[in-house]
Write a protein that holds these residues in place. Structure first.
Motif, mmCIF file in Angstrom:
data_model
loop_
_atom_site.group_PDB
_atom_site.id
_atom_site.type_symbol
_atom_site.label_atom_id
_atom_site.label_comp_id
_atom_site.label_asym_id
_atom_site.label_seq_id
_atom_site.Cartn_x
_atom_site.Cartn_y
_atom_site.Cartn_z
ATOM 1 N N LYS A 59 20.008 -1.779 -7.361
ATOM 2 C CA LYS A 59 21.349 -1.287 -7.698
ATOM 3 C C LYS A 59 21.381 0.237 -7.745
ATOM 4 C CE LYS A 59 24.985 -1.785 -11.204
ATOM 5 N NZ LYS A 59 25.339 -2.413 -12.517
ATOM 6 N N ALA A 60 20.252 0.858 -8.129
ATOM 7 C CA ALA A 60 20.163 2.316 -8.211
ATOM 8 C C ALA A 60 19.884 2.944 -6.847
ATOM 9 C CB ALA A 60 19.080 2.718 -9.199
ATOM 10 N N LYS A 61 19.888 2.133 -5.792
ATOM 11 C CA LYS A 61 19.687 2.613 -4.419
ATOM 12 C C LYS A 61 18.275 3.155 -4.192
ATOM 13 C CE LYS A 61 23.987 1.693 -3.509
ATOM 14 N NZ LYS A 61 24.354 0.480 -2.734
ATOM 15 N N VAL A 62 17.293 2.545 -4.857
ATOM 16 C CA VAL A 62 15.892 2.858 -4.571
ATOM 17 C C VAL A 62 15.535 2.192 -3.252
ATOM 18 C CG1 VAL A 62 13.514 2.457 -5.310
ATOM 19 C CG2 VAL A 62 15.247 3.132 -6.989
ATOM 20 N N SER A 63 14.977 2.952 -2.317
ATOM 21 C CA SER A 63 14.687 2.405 -0.995
ATOM 22 C C SER A 63 13.304 1.786 -0.906
ATOM 23 C CB SER A 63 14.843 3.489 0.081
ATOM 24 O OG SER A 63 14.049 4.622 -0.231
ATOM 25 N N ASN A 64 12.311 2.397 -1.583
ATOM 26 C CA ASN A 64 10.945 1.880 -1.579
ATOM 27 C C ASN A 64 10.380 1.952 -2.987
ATOM 28 O OD1 ASN A 64 10.222 1.528 1.427
ATOM 29 N ND2 ASN A 64 11.007 3.633 1.382
ATOM 30 N N ALA A 65 9.571 0.965 -3.346
ATOM 31 C CA ALA A 65 8.958 0.987 -4.678
ATOM 32 C C ALA A 65 7.707 0.133 -4.674
ATOM 33 C CB ALA A 65 9.930 0.476 -5.737
ATOM 34 N N ILE A 66 6.687 0.629 -5.352
ATOM 35 C CA ILE A 66 5.445 -0.120 -5.515
ATOM 36 C C ILE A 66 5.091 -0.107 -7.006
ATOM 37 C CG2 ILE A 66 3.883 1.862 -5.145
ATOM 38 C CD1 ILE A 66 2.141 -0.108 -3.430
ATOM 39 N N TYR A 67 4.625 -1.219 -7.489
ATOM 40 C CA TYR A 67 4.343 -1.380 -8.916
ATOM 41 C C TYR A 67 3.193 -0.466 -9.343
ATOM 42 C CZ TYR A 67 3.131 -3.693 -13.308
ATOM 43 O OH TYR A 67 2.863 -3.956 -14.620
ATOM 44 N N LEU A 68 3.245 0.007 -10.577
ATOM 45 C CA LEU A 68 2.157 0.764 -11.181
ATOM 46 C C LEU A 68 1.651 0.012 -12.399
ATOM 47 C CD1 LEU A 68 3.567 4.410 -10.996
ATOM 48 C CD2 LEU A 68 1.947 3.306 -9.444
ATOM 49 N N ASP A 69 0.353 0.061 -12.598
ATOM 50 C CA ASP A 69 -0.271 -0.726 -13.665
ATOM 51 C C ASP A 69 0.313 -0.373 -15.025
ATOM 52 O OD1 ASP A 69 -1.875 -2.359 -15.100
ATOM 53 O OD2 ASP A 69 -3.700 -1.192 -14.872
ATOM 54 N N MET A 70 0.823 -1.387 -15.714
ATOM 55 C CA MET A 70 1.333 -1.202 -17.069
ATOM 56 C C MET A 70 0.683 -2.209 -18.016
ATOM 57 S SD MET A 70 3.631 1.248 -17.561
ATOM 58 C CE MET A 70 4.893 0.771 -18.731
ATOM 59 N N VAL B 3 0.852 -1.186 0.000
ATOM 60 C CA VAL B 3 0.000 0.000 0.000
ATOM 61 C C VAL B 3 0.889 1.238 0.000
ATOM 62 C CG1 VAL B 3 -0.181 -0.011 2.529
ATOM 63 C CG2 VAL B 3 -1.896 1.205 1.175
ATOM 64 N N PHE B 4 0.478 2.242 -0.766
ATOM 65 C CA PHE B 4 1.136 3.544 -0.755
ATOM 66 C C PHE B 4 0.125 4.570 -0.294
ATOM 67 C CE2 PHE B 4 1.737 7.689 -2.699
ATOM 68 C CZ PHE B 4 3.027 8.003 -2.287
ATOM 69 N N THR B 5 0.521 5.412 0.653
ATOM 70 C CA THR B 5 -0.332 6.504 1.094
ATOM 71 C C THR B 5 0.463 7.793 1.141
ATOM 72 O OG1 THR B 5 0.097 6.022 3.431
ATOM 73 C CG2 THR B 5 -1.872 5.016 2.446
ATOM 74 N N PHE B 6 -0.246 8.918 1.016
ATOM 75 C CA PHE B 6 0.395 10.219 1.093
ATOM 76 C C PHE B 6 -0.554 11.174 1.799
ATOM 77 C CE2 PHE B 6 1.645 14.428 -0.254
ATOM 78 C CZ PHE B 6 3.034 14.369 -0.250
ATOM 79 N N TYR B 7 -0.072 11.776 2.878
ATOM 80 C CA TYR B 7 -0.845 12.788 3.601
ATOM 81 C C TYR B 7 0.091 13.589 4.494
ATOM 82 C CZ TYR B 7 -0.793 9.066 7.163
ATOM 83 O OH TYR B 7 -0.408 8.074 8.042
ATOM 84 N N ASP B 8 -0.333 14.796 4.810
ATOM 85 C CA ASP B 8 0.470 15.711 5.621
ATOM 86 C C ASP B 8 1.884 15.882 5.056
ATOM 87 O OD1 ASP B 8 -1.692 15.979 7.284
ATOM 88 O OD2 ASP B 8 -0.931 14.640 8.846
ATOM 89 N N GLY B 9 1.979 15.823 3.725
ATOM 90 C CA GLY B 9 3.254 16.055 3.075
ATOM 91 C C GLY B 9 4.234 14.906 3.135
ATOM 92 N N LYS B 10 3.782 13.732 3.577
ATOM 93 C CA LYS B 10 4.690 12.600 3.719
ATOM 94 C C LYS B 10 4.163 11.373 2.990
ATOM 95 C CE LYS B 10 6.564 14.022 8.209
ATOM 96 N NZ LYS B 10 6.789 13.640 9.626
#
Length: 207
Positions: free
Chosen positions: A162-173, A76-83
């Motif tokens: 390898k690119a040092k991505v810390s978090n990632a969630i898939y997006l519909d493609m 799950v990805f959420t965004f609120y209060d600027g975070k």
């Protein structure tokens, strides 16, 4: 939009003020939009829009909606209060997003806190090579990451790590991989295939 590239990936960093999950069948073409692309999976190709046709529960404009089959969603990805918050799928995260008048959607989690998340779901979905896209966090900044060419899913995950991505969630493609961003001259640049009438939800970065 700040754009960075590696040999195999392209990173888009919207310099945004607002972030929301926009739901409906039409591409949300707004003058204030910086980046827009499909977010959660859609269950069926329907002629009319319904929130329960979006895979898994989601929050749009601070309102929690019930989606369809949640078994496909591991994150799950959420965004609120600027975070921004990346987590394993749970209802509490979406409840918090709604309570804070934020946004959120569920998808397949790829990376969390610098660790690769094992996902049989994507392994089963993608037995061939594809162009992949994800919503990610790198060096504390939100970004959209897309592979430049078709490649196997495990290779895409390895490239993110390898690119040092810390978090990632898939997006519909899937059949509606359409997206766009507004370059620094205000011109729309398009990603993926042409939009179709069965798209249901979009992540929208705006000013």
């Amino acid at each position: 939009i700040v754009i960075e590239e590696t040999d195999s990936l392209i990173f888009f960093y919207p310099q945004f003020d607002t972030l929301d999950l926009v739901c409906g069948a039409e591409v949300p073409m707004r003058d204030s939009s910086l980046f827009c692309c499909c977010a959660a999976f859609t269950a069926h190709c329907l002629d009319t829009f319904a929130h329960d046709n979006i895979r898994c529960n989601h929050v749009s404009a601070g309102i929690l909606y019930a989606g369809s089959d949640e078994s496909v969603c591991t994150g799950v990805f959420t965004f609120y209060d600027g975070k921004a918050h990346f987590d394993f799928a749970n209802h509490a995260a979406l409840d918090s997003a709604a309570a804070h008048h934020g946004m959120g959607f569920q998808q397949i989690l790829i990376l969390r806190n610098d660790s690769v998340v094992s996902s049989d779901s994507l392994q089963n979905l993608f037995r061939k090579s594809f162009v992949f896209r994800s919503l990610a966090e790198k060096n504390g900044k939100l970004c959209l990451v897309q592979s430049k060419d078709t490649l196997p899913y495990p290779q895409y995950v390895n490239l993110l790590a390898k690119a040092k991505v810390s978090n990632a969630i898939y997006l519909d493609m899937g059949g509606w991989s359409h997206g766009y961003y507004r370059d620094n001259f205000g011109k729309l640049q398009y990603l993926g295939e042409e939009p179709n009438p069965y798209s249901t939800n979009w992540i929208l970065f705006g000013k």
